[in-house]
Every structure is written in structure tokens, then in C-alpha cells.
Design a protein around this motif. Structure first.
Motif, short mmCIF file in Angstrom:
data_model
loop_
_atom_site.label_atom_id
_atom_site.label_comp_id
_atom_site.label_asym_id
_atom_site.label_seq_id
_atom_site.Cartn_x
_atom_site.Cartn_y
_atom_site.Cartn_z
N ASP A 192 0.85 -1.28 0.21
CA ASP A 192 0.12 0.16 0.04
C ASP A 192 0.79 1.25 -0.03
O ASP A 192 0.18 2.38 0.08
N GLY A 193 2.32 1.06 0.02
CA GLY A 193 3.04 2.44 0.02
C GLY A 193 3.17 3.00 1.14
O GLY A 193 4.04 3.99 1.39
N VAL A 194 2.28 2.58 2.39
CA VAL A 194 2.64 3.38 3.80
C VAL A 194 4.05 3.41 4.21
O VAL A 194 4.60 2.08 3.91
N ALA A 195 4.53 4.28 4.52
CA ALA A 195 5.67 4.49 5.25
C ALA A 195 5.94 3.46 6.41
O ALA A 195 5.18 3.23 7.21
N ILE A 196 7.34 2.75 6.39
CA ILE A 196 7.66 2.00 7.52
C ILE A 196 9.06 2.59 8.03
O ILE A 196 9.84 3.40 7.23
N LEU A 197 9.17 2.83 9.73
CA LEU A 197 10.49 3.14 9.81
C LEU A 197 11.64 1.89 9.95
O LEU A 197 11.14 0.94 10.51
#
Length: 65
Positions: A30-35
């Protein structure tokens, strides 16, 4: 400095990944950022600060320790 990413606020623009690729990535589905690194080394902090400043969803917060 500690980095906090509010994933539910993320709009998947990818600006953080461009500014600090050693600290942020995006989920494939989904393209959501991850740290990737909650406490990045000093040489990465300029990119992290830029990522926080340009995040369109204000999903990145920097916390001094």
C-alpha cells in the motif's frame, strides 16, 4: 534523537524515503511508510529532519532524548 512515525496518518507519498532512505521505506502492498531506524545516527539526522518537514501528512515526529 528518536523518530516517531504515525503510520495511520501516512498518505504514502514517499517523500520520507527520498529524503532519508536509510531510515524510511514503504510497504509494497500500500506504499505506507515504515520506520527502519528509530534512533538514526547523527549523519542521518539532516535527512530525517527534512523528511519530517516535507511529510504532507505530518506523520513524522522527532523527539529529543
Amino acid at each position: 534523537m528518536r523518530v516517531h512515525l504515525d503510520e495511520p496518518k501516512c498518505v504514502a507519498s514517499g517523500q520520507c524515503v527520498l529524503a532519508a532512505p536509510d531510515v524510511f521505506d514503504q510497504r509494497d502492498e500500500d506504499g505506507v511508510a515504515i520506520l527502519l531506524d528509530e534512533t538514526p545516527a547523527g549523519d542521518l539526522l539532516d535527512g530525517v529532519r527534512e523528511a519530517a518537514a516535507i511529510c504532507p501528512a505530518a506523520a513524522i515526529r522527532l523527539v529529543a532524548e
